[in-house]
Design a protein around this motif. Structure first.
Motif, mmCIF file in Angstrom:
data_model
loop_
_atom_site.group_PDB
_atom_site.id
_atom_site.type_symbol
_atom_site.label_atom_id
_atom_site.label_comp_id
_atom_site.label_asym_id
_atom_site.label_seq_id
_atom_site.Cartn_x
_atom_site.Cartn_y
_atom_site.Cartn_z
ATOM 1 N N PRO A 148 0.748 -1.400 0.129
ATOM 2 C CA PRO A 148 -0.222 0.012 0.000
ATOM 3 C C PRO A 148 0.847 1.344 -0.064
ATOM 4 C CG PRO A 148 -0.099 -1.125 2.102
ATOM 5 C CD PRO A 148 0.706 -1.868 1.314
ATOM 6 N N ALA A 149 2.049 1.188 0.368
ATOM 7 C CA ALA A 149 2.852 2.124 0.291
ATOM 8 C C ALA A 149 3.517 2.519 -0.952
ATOM 9 C CB ALA A 149 4.200 1.864 1.269
ATOM 10 N N ILE B 13 13.703 11.808 4.085
ATOM 11 C CA ILE B 13 13.173 10.680 5.097
ATOM 12 C C ILE B 13 13.150 11.230 6.323
ATOM 13 C CG2 ILE B 13 13.862 8.160 5.568
ATOM 14 C CD1 ILE B 13 13.463 8.701 2.721
ATOM 15 N N ALA B 14 12.045 11.108 7.050
ATOM 16 C CA ALA B 14 11.747 11.324 8.487
ATOM 17 C C ALA B 14 12.812 10.407 9.317
ATOM 18 C CB ALA B 14 10.453 10.957 8.553
ATOM 19 N N ALA B 15 13.033 10.959 10.491
ATOM 20 C CA ALA B 15 13.959 10.347 11.365
ATOM 21 C C ALA B 15 13.585 9.041 11.791
ATOM 22 C CB ALA B 15 14.388 11.169 12.411
ATOM 23 N N LEU B 25 16.734 1.407 4.279
ATOM 24 C CA LEU B 25 16.689 2.719 4.028
ATOM 25 C C LEU B 25 16.555 2.827 2.440
ATOM 26 C CD1 LEU B 25 17.546 5.636 4.828
ATOM 27 C CD2 LEU B 25 20.061 4.755 4.206
ATOM 28 N N GLN B 26 17.093 1.977 1.703
ATOM 29 C CA GLN B 26 16.884 2.342 0.334
ATOM 30 C C GLN B 26 15.584 2.115 -0.260
ATOM 31 O OE1 GLN B 26 19.038 0.001 -2.454
ATOM 32 N NE2 GLN B 26 21.193 0.627 -1.580
ATOM 33 N N ARG B 27 14.677 1.361 0.521
ATOM 34 C CA ARG B 27 13.317 0.925 0.207
ATOM 35 C C ARG B 27 12.692 2.418 0.799
ATOM 36 N NH1 ARG B 27 8.781 -0.240 2.769
ATOM 37 N NH2 ARG B 27 7.240 -1.517 1.686
ATOM 38 N N ALA B 28 12.822 2.896 1.787
ATOM 39 C CA ALA B 28 12.236 4.227 2.163
ATOM 40 C C ALA B 28 12.348 5.222 1.343
ATOM 41 C CB ALA B 28 12.829 4.480 3.658
ATOM 42 N N ILE B 29 13.708 5.185 0.710
ATOM 43 C CA ILE B 29 13.961 6.483 -0.186
ATOM 44 C C ILE B 29 13.249 6.045 -1.441
ATOM 45 C CG2 ILE B 29 15.721 7.337 -1.629
ATOM 46 C CD1 ILE B 29 17.785 6.635 0.701
ATOM 47 N N VAL B 70 16.491 13.509 7.019
ATOM 48 C CA VAL B 70 17.784 13.289 6.432
ATOM 49 C C VAL B 70 17.313 13.382 4.883
ATOM 50 C CG1 VAL B 70 19.827 11.743 5.644
ATOM 51 C CG2 VAL B 70 18.487 11.644 7.927
ATOM 52 N N LEU B 71 17.997 14.355 3.972
ATOM 53 C CA LEU B 71 17.796 14.544 2.707
ATOM 54 C C LEU B 71 18.584 13.713 1.952
ATOM 55 C CD1 LEU B 71 16.630 18.136 1.308
ATOM 56 C CD2 LEU B 71 18.524 16.919 0.074
ATOM 57 N N PHE B 72 18.241 12.963 0.802
ATOM 58 C CA PHE B 72 18.999 12.533 0.026
ATOM 59 C C PHE B 72 18.901 12.845 -1.216
ATOM 60 C CE2 PHE B 72 20.304 8.986 2.668
ATOM 61 C CZ PHE B 72 19.630 8.611 3.552
ATOM 62 N N PRO B 73 19.934 13.371 -1.968
ATOM 63 C CA PRO B 73 19.695 13.614 -3.337
ATOM 64 C C PRO B 73 19.749 12.375 -4.327
ATOM 65 C CG PRO B 73 22.104 14.001 -2.685
ATOM 66 C CD PRO B 73 21.371 13.422 -1.543
ATOM 67 N N VAL B 74 18.884 12.200 -5.111
ATOM 68 C CA VAL B 74 18.721 11.063 -6.036
ATOM 69 C C VAL B 74 18.734 11.613 -7.409
ATOM 70 C CG1 VAL B 74 17.640 9.736 -4.151
ATOM 71 C CG2 VAL B 74 16.179 10.766 -6.210
ATOM 72 N N ILE B 75 19.095 10.632 -8.274
ATOM 73 C CA ILE B 75 18.851 10.748 -9.652
ATOM 74 C C ILE B 75 18.184 9.755 -10.379
ATOM 75 C CG2 ILE B 75 20.196 10.931 -11.890
ATOM 76 C CD1 ILE B 75 22.370 12.248 -10.411
ATOM 77 N N PHE B 76 17.206 9.787 -10.853
ATOM 78 C CA PHE B 76 16.270 8.590 -11.476
ATOM 79 C C PHE B 76 15.819 8.990 -12.794
ATOM 80 C CE2 PHE B 76 12.017 10.598 -11.347
ATOM 81 C CZ PHE B 76 12.183 11.705 -10.574
ATOM 82 N N ASN B 77 15.379 7.976 -13.529
ATOM 83 C CA ASN B 77 14.729 8.002 -14.874
ATOM 84 C C ASN B 77 13.356 8.035 -14.841
ATOM 85 O OD1 ASN B 77 17.164 8.620 -16.654
ATOM 86 N ND2 ASN B 77 17.774 6.425 -15.756
#
Lengths: 238, 180
Positions: A148-149, B13-15, B25-29, B70-77
């Motif tokens: 769901p996320a 990402i919130a703390a 973490l990657q999943r959260a991002i 925490v702020l992560f800069p990401v590059i995506f297509n």
């Protein structure tokens, strides 16, 4: 990466790009001077942030921002002219009202400027290529929807449906191989994509729909005709 | 037309989502990126956001003071859809009015084809009205029409595009489905 604010903050030592709305530098928490067309208030970086390290753009945008008051900070210069053009025509309350504004009597008179509007990190996709990509995601949709996320954009379904219905080729690669050589004859990426999407039967159709090619007709009509013939072969499998 | 774009974004990402273990973490991002992407819907510059295709890079995170995020800069297509002036497209008629028709072109719901831009077509009143040309070409509901884009308009409030299209030009008009 240096801080890409238009007026670098003196004590901004860290190396980080501002969020694209340039409202707040996340490192030194000072406000950048706004120099962008989009004043997006929500967070999340946008394409407005400088991808390539074009530090020289800073100085140019500074004066240009004063002159035009609306700019988008992309890495190609061509976009600036288009965006300022867009800003100007926005002031004329343009085409949605009936299309009788400047030079809109015959839309084909306006040069097809799609590729000039695209910055470097944008690539035109043919409808058939997009259909393949989106269908790949659709195939995973069952699995994705279990979580769901995970959110899928609202326009995804409409985009997929449009891509599939307007895609006239089953094999995007072969179409790409046929049309790619036309780049050497002066066609732009966007013109090639329009040709592929329309799937014209003859070179006449191509020249009718892409008036920007008319000026080059004598030079590259033969390669286009050859490509159309090859495309027509794709229609009827040998 | 469809565009493939490479974008840099900042994902916050919130703390409470920062658990030990890089996979979570990657999943959260990724989840956050998809969520931001879906909410965004469209921008004037890139058009309608359709889907994220690949995540190229996740940069080093920076802790935001005062909030602990925490702020992560990401590059995506991603794949987007945008119409351009002068482009030739095919739309489906979904509403017929006396002075024109509305077409749906992909995610764009309201592409307006005015009767003044339909040379040779006349309005035929009826329970299901339509436009008919002298050559008996019909523009009615659910008909696919090849049009040229005369102009586009970005509506900031609704975060959507509107387009003005026309049939003035060769090889434009209703098209019949090919025989397969």
């Amino acid at each position: 990466m240096r801080c890409h604010c238009i007026s670098p903050h003196s004590n901004c030592r860290s190396v980080f790009t501002c969020s694209a709305c340039t409202s707040l530098c996340v490192v030194c928490f000072k406000f950048c001077r706004p120099n962008q067309l989009f004043q997006m208030s929500d967070k999340g970086g946008k394409a407005g942030s400088l991808l390539s390290s074009k530090g020289s753009l800073k100085g140019k945008d500074d004066s240009a921002a004063k002159a035009k008051a609306r700019k988008v900070q992309f890495s190609t210069e061509g976009l600036e002219s288009i965006m300022s053009n867009g800003a100007k025509s926005g002031g004329k309350d343009k085409v949605a009202n009936g299309g009788k504004s400047s030079a809109a009597k015959d839309p084909h008179q306006n040069e097809h400027r799609v590729d000039q509007e695209l910055p470097e990190n944008f690539k035109c996709l043919m409808d058939c290529e997009a259909a393949v990509m989106l269908q790949g995601i659709q195939d995973h949709m069952v699995m994705l929807s279990r979580d769901p996320a995970i959110k899928i954009p609202a326009s995804f379904d409409k985009g997929l449906h449009y891509a599939k219905s307007s895609s006239k080729h089953s094999n995007p690669e072969s179409v790409r191989n046929i049309l790619e050589p036309l780049k050497n004859h002066g066609l732009t990426e966007s013109e090639i994509c329009v040709i592929a999407n329309v799937y014209p039967e003859t070179a006449d159709v191509v020249f009718a729909l892409l008036p920007s090619l008319k000026g080059k007709r004598g030079i590259n009509s033969q390669p286009i005709e050859d490509s159309m013939n090859e495309l027509a072969k794709l229609k009827q499998p040998m | 037309m469809f565009l493939k774009v490479q974008l840099p974004w900042n994902v916050i990402i919130a703390a409470e989502n920062l658990k030990p273990g890089s996979l979570m973490l990657q999943r959260a991002i990724l989840i956050r990126l998809l969520s931001d992407f879906a909410v965004k819907k469209a921008t004037k510059d890139m058009g309608y956001f359709l889907a994220v295709t690949t995540l190229d890079k996740i940069g080093e995170g920076k802790v935001r003071q005062h909030t602990g995020d925490v702020l992560f800069p990401v590059i995506f297509n991603a794949v987007t859809f945008k119409v351009f002036k002068g482009e030739v497209l095919e739309g489906v008629v979904h509403k017929v009015l006396k002075h024109g028709v509305f077409l749906r072109i992909g995610p764009i719901e309201n592409a307006y084809l005015s009767s003044s831009k339909m040379p040779g077509y006349v309005y035929v009143l009826g329970e299901n009205p339509y436009f008919m040309s002298q050559k008996n070409h019909k523009i009615a509901k659910d008909v696919v029409v090849r049009v040229v884009v005369i102009g586009t308009k970005w509506m900031e409030a609704e975060r959507e595009f509107q387009a003005l299209v026309g049939l003035e030009g060769d090889y434009l008009g209703p098209i019949s489905s090919p025989d397969m």
